[in-house]
Design a protein around this motif. Structure first.
Motif, PDB file in Angstrom:
ATOM      1  N   ALA A 259       2.931 -10.886   1.672  1.00  0.00           N
ATOM      2  CA  ALA A 259       1.479 -11.069   1.727  1.00  0.00           C
ATOM      3  C   ALA A 259       0.868 -10.979   0.338  1.00  0.00           C
ATOM      4  O   ALA A 259      -0.023 -11.764  -0.019  1.00  0.00           O
ATOM      5  CB  ALA A 259       0.857 -10.022   2.652  1.00  0.00           C
ATOM      6  N   ALA A 260       1.343 -10.020  -0.467  1.00  0.00           N
ATOM      7  CA  ALA A 260       0.814  -9.853  -1.822  1.00  0.00           C
ATOM      8  C   ALA A 260       1.130 -11.066  -2.686  1.00  0.00           C
ATOM      9  O   ALA A 260       0.276 -11.552  -3.435  1.00  0.00           O
ATOM     10  CB  ALA A 260       1.392  -8.586  -2.451  1.00  0.00           C
TER      11      ALA A 260
ATOM     12  N   LEU B 145       4.678   3.479  -2.244  1.00  0.00           N
ATOM     13  CA  LEU B 145       4.227   3.416  -0.857  1.00  0.00           C
ATOM     14  C   LEU B 145       5.378   3.646   0.113  1.00  0.00           C
ATOM     15  O   LEU B 145       5.178   4.196   1.207  1.00  0.00           O
ATOM     16  CB  LEU B 145       3.574   2.057  -0.581  1.00  0.00           C
ATOM     17  CG  LEU B 145       2.221   1.833  -1.269  1.00  0.00           C
ATOM     18  CD1 LEU B 145       1.749   0.401  -1.051  1.00  0.00           C
ATOM     19  CD2 LEU B 145       1.177   2.820  -0.750  1.00  0.00           C
ATOM     20  N   ALA B 146       6.587   3.243  -0.275  1.00  0.00           N
ATOM     21  CA  ALA B 146       7.745   3.454   0.588  1.00  0.00           C
ATOM     22  C   ALA B 146       7.989   4.950   0.808  1.00  0.00           C
ATOM     23  O   ALA B 146       8.319   5.385   1.914  1.00  0.00           O
ATOM     24  CB  ALA B 146       8.982   2.798  -0.010  1.00  0.00           C
ATOM     25  N   VAL B 147       7.817   5.737  -0.251  1.00  0.00           N
ATOM     26  CA  VAL B 147       7.980   7.190  -0.126  1.00  0.00           C
ATOM     27  C   VAL B 147       6.915   7.748   0.821  1.00  0.00           C
ATOM     28  O   VAL B 147       7.209   8.585   1.693  1.00  0.00           O
ATOM     29  CB  VAL B 147       7.875   7.863  -1.512  1.00  0.00           C
ATOM     30  CG1 VAL B 147       7.897   9.384  -1.370  1.00  0.00           C
ATOM     31  CG2 VAL B 147       8.996   7.391  -2.418  1.00  0.00           C
ATOM     32  N   TYR B 148       5.695   7.278   0.654  1.00  0.00           N
ATOM     33  CA  TYR B 148       4.600   7.751   1.505  1.00  0.00           C
ATOM     34  C   TYR B 148       4.842   7.408   2.962  1.00  0.00           C
ATOM     35  O   TYR B 148       4.699   8.264   3.857  1.00  0.00           O
ATOM     36  CB  TYR B 148       3.296   7.112   1.023  1.00  0.00           C
ATOM     37  CG  TYR B 148       2.101   7.443   1.874  1.00  0.00           C
ATOM     38  CD1 TYR B 148       1.425   8.651   1.741  1.00  0.00           C
ATOM     39  CD2 TYR B 148       1.655   6.532   2.842  1.00  0.00           C
ATOM     40  CE1 TYR B 148       0.337   8.938   2.538  1.00  0.00           C
ATOM     41  CE2 TYR B 148       0.563   6.825   3.634  1.00  0.00           C
ATOM     42  CZ  TYR B 148      -0.091   8.024   3.491  1.00  0.00           C
ATOM     43  OH  TYR B 148      -1.168   8.332   4.281  1.00  0.00           O
TER      44      TYR B 148
ATOM     45  N   ALA C  38      -4.681  -0.589  -0.899  1.00  0.00           N
ATOM     46  CA  ALA C  38      -4.086  -0.339  -2.214  1.00  0.00           C
ATOM     47  C   ALA C  38      -3.420  -1.599  -2.761  1.00  0.00           C
ATOM     48  O   ALA C  38      -3.570  -1.941  -3.939  1.00  0.00           O
ATOM     49  CB  ALA C  38      -3.069   0.807  -2.114  1.00  0.00           C
ATOM     50  N   VAL C  39      -2.692  -2.300  -1.897  1.00  0.00           N
ATOM     51  CA  VAL C  39      -2.006  -3.514  -2.340  1.00  0.00           C
ATOM     52  C   VAL C  39      -3.008  -4.637  -2.605  1.00  0.00           C
ATOM     53  O   VAL C  39      -2.920  -5.348  -3.612  1.00  0.00           O
ATOM     54  CB  VAL C  39      -0.959  -3.954  -1.301  1.00  0.00           C
ATOM     55  CG1 VAL C  39      -0.332  -5.291  -1.688  1.00  0.00           C
ATOM     56  CG2 VAL C  39       0.134  -2.895  -1.179  1.00  0.00           C
ATOM     57  N   THR C  40      -3.980  -4.789  -1.712  1.00  0.00           N
ATOM     58  CA  THR C  40      -4.995  -5.829  -1.909  1.00  0.00           C
ATOM     59  C   THR C  40      -5.759  -5.591  -3.206  1.00  0.00           C
ATOM     60  O   THR C  40      -6.015  -6.529  -3.973  1.00  0.00           O
ATOM     61  CB  THR C  40      -5.978  -5.842  -0.726  1.00  0.00           C
ATOM     62  OG1 THR C  40      -5.273  -6.159   0.475  1.00  0.00           O
ATOM     63  CG2 THR C  40      -7.073  -6.873  -0.936  1.00  0.00           C
ATOM     64  N   GLY C  41      -6.119  -4.337  -3.463  1.00  0.00           N
ATOM     65  CA  GLY C  41      -6.844  -4.017  -4.692  1.00  0.00           C
ATOM     66  C   GLY C  41      -6.008  -4.285  -5.929  1.00  0.00           C
ATOM     67  O   GLY C  41      -6.533  -4.756  -6.950  1.00  0.00           O
ATOM     68  N   TYR C  42      -4.713  -4.002  -5.849  1.00  0.00           N
ATOM     69  CA  TYR C  42      -3.840  -4.271  -6.991  1.00  0.00           C
ATOM     70  C   TYR C  42      -3.781  -5.765  -7.300  1.00  0.00           C
ATOM     71  O   TYR C  42      -3.918  -6.187  -8.451  1.00  0.00           O
ATOM     72  CB  TYR C  42      -2.428  -3.749  -6.717  1.00  0.00           C
ATOM     73  CG  TYR C  42      -1.416  -4.237  -7.735  1.00  0.00           C
ATOM     74  CD1 TYR C  42      -1.409  -3.733  -9.030  1.00  0.00           C
ATOM     75  CD2 TYR C  42      -0.504  -5.241  -7.408  1.00  0.00           C
ATOM     76  CE1 TYR C  42      -0.509  -4.200  -9.969  1.00  0.00           C
ATOM     77  CE2 TYR C  42       0.394  -5.710  -8.338  1.00  0.00           C
ATOM     78  CZ  TYR C  42       0.393  -5.193  -9.617  1.00  0.00           C
ATOM     79  OH  TYR C  42       1.280  -5.673 -10.556  1.00  0.00           O
ATOM     80  N   VAL C  43      -3.596  -6.575  -6.261  1.00  0.00           N
ATOM     81  CA  VAL C  43      -3.489  -8.021  -6.460  1.00  0.00           C
ATOM     82  C   VAL C  43      -4.791  -8.572  -7.050  1.00  0.00           C
ATOM     83  O   VAL C  43      -4.770  -9.337  -8.021  1.00  0.00           O
ATOM     84  CB  VAL C  43      -3.159  -8.733  -5.140  1.00  0.00           C
ATOM     85  CG1 VAL C  43      -3.083 -10.243  -5.367  1.00  0.00           C
ATOM     86  CG2 VAL C  43      -1.830  -8.240  -4.577  1.00  0.00           C
TER      87      VAL C  43
END
Length: 268
Positions: free
Chosen positions: A171-172, A257-260, A221-226
């Motif tokens: 998606a990213a 995020l995987a750790v979270y 978080a991912v959307t904001g990064y992109v």
């Protein structure tokens, strides 16, 4: 008494000088009718100017009727004897919301978001500005429709990953590709299609027990990064370097995020 020296005429603004050079290329036939002229980024790179200044170059040529932005193509040289580019029969085109939006996208792709206005769009379409308001209430609504159209251009390709991380990465990268095609899109609001894409991406994590609020924060978080990385695209930096930086940052973000998700679901 001595003769007063006349002050030297001021040098023309850089964008006017460059517009004159491109005008000469068109007049000489170096760039022929129907052919693409250099894009904003190409002008900026060739003459060593800012992208905002490069956008003014094409705006001058467009105002003179020498070039026209064609949806899905770019800015091309017009012709005084034949129909406008994209109008093979020369017949008047019925003004529709879809045509308005597609032309606005093409204009923003070529000239940048700052150059897009209802007046400039009307000039490109060859209609009075008030004619646009019969189809679009205003610029804010127009930009929202443009974002909808950009996200609707194409969907994800290839086999859908099963896990949340693979889906979120897909998606990213899909959103990044859209921002690469349409740099102005980073400044527009996210359309419903973007939210739907993230819901699809995070569905496996939701099924594993990740709380809805945590799902929303992860997607945000991912959307904001992109989007944050995409803001740099409007400045015309080295595309390959920016792609590499995006991929590196995305991988590190997904690692965290995987750790979270692991801690809050007991698995990925």
């Amino acid at each position: 008494m001595g003769v007063l020296e006349q002050p030297a005429a001021p040098a023309p603004a850089p964008y006017l000088r460059i517009a004159a050079e491109l005008r000469a290329r068109i007049a000489s036939g170096e760039i022929r009718a129907g052919e693409k002229v250099p894009s904003v980024r190409q002008i900026a790179q060739e003459w060593g100017i800012a992208t905002a200044t490069a956008g003014k170059v094409l705006s001058v040529l467009r105002a003179e009727g020498l070039v026209s932005a064609v949806p899905g193509v770019g800015t091309v040289v017009g012709t005084a004897t034949g129909p406008p580019p994209g109008r093979p029969d020369g017949a008047p085109r019925t003004l529709t919301r879809d045509h308005i939006v597609r032309t606005a996208v093409a204009l923003a792709d070529v000239h940048g978001a700052a150059a897009l206005s209802m007046r400039a769009l009307a000039a490109e379409l060859g209609v009075p500005p008030m004619a646009l308001y019969r189809h679009v209430p205003g610029k804010g609504e127009l930009v929202a429709l443009m974002a909808d159209a950009a996200f609707a251009e194409c969907g994800l390709t290839g086999r859908a990953p099963a896990g949340w991380r693979g889906r979120l990465e897909a998606a990213a990268r899909h959103q990044w590709a859209l921002y690469r095609r349409h740099p102005w899109l980073a400044g527009a609001g996210l359309p419903p299609a973007a939210a739907g894409l993230m819901e699809w991406a995070m569905a496996p994590a939701l099924r594993r027990g990740l709380e809805p609020a945590a799902v929303a924060r992860t997607a945000a978080a991912v959307t904001g990064y992109v989007r944050g990385m995409a803001v740099s695209l409007a400045d015309g930096p080295d595309a390959a370097a920016l792609d590499a930086a995006f991929a590196f940052g995305l991988a590190r973000l997904l690692d965290g995020l995987a750790v979270y998700v692991e801690q809050h679901t007991g698995g990925t």
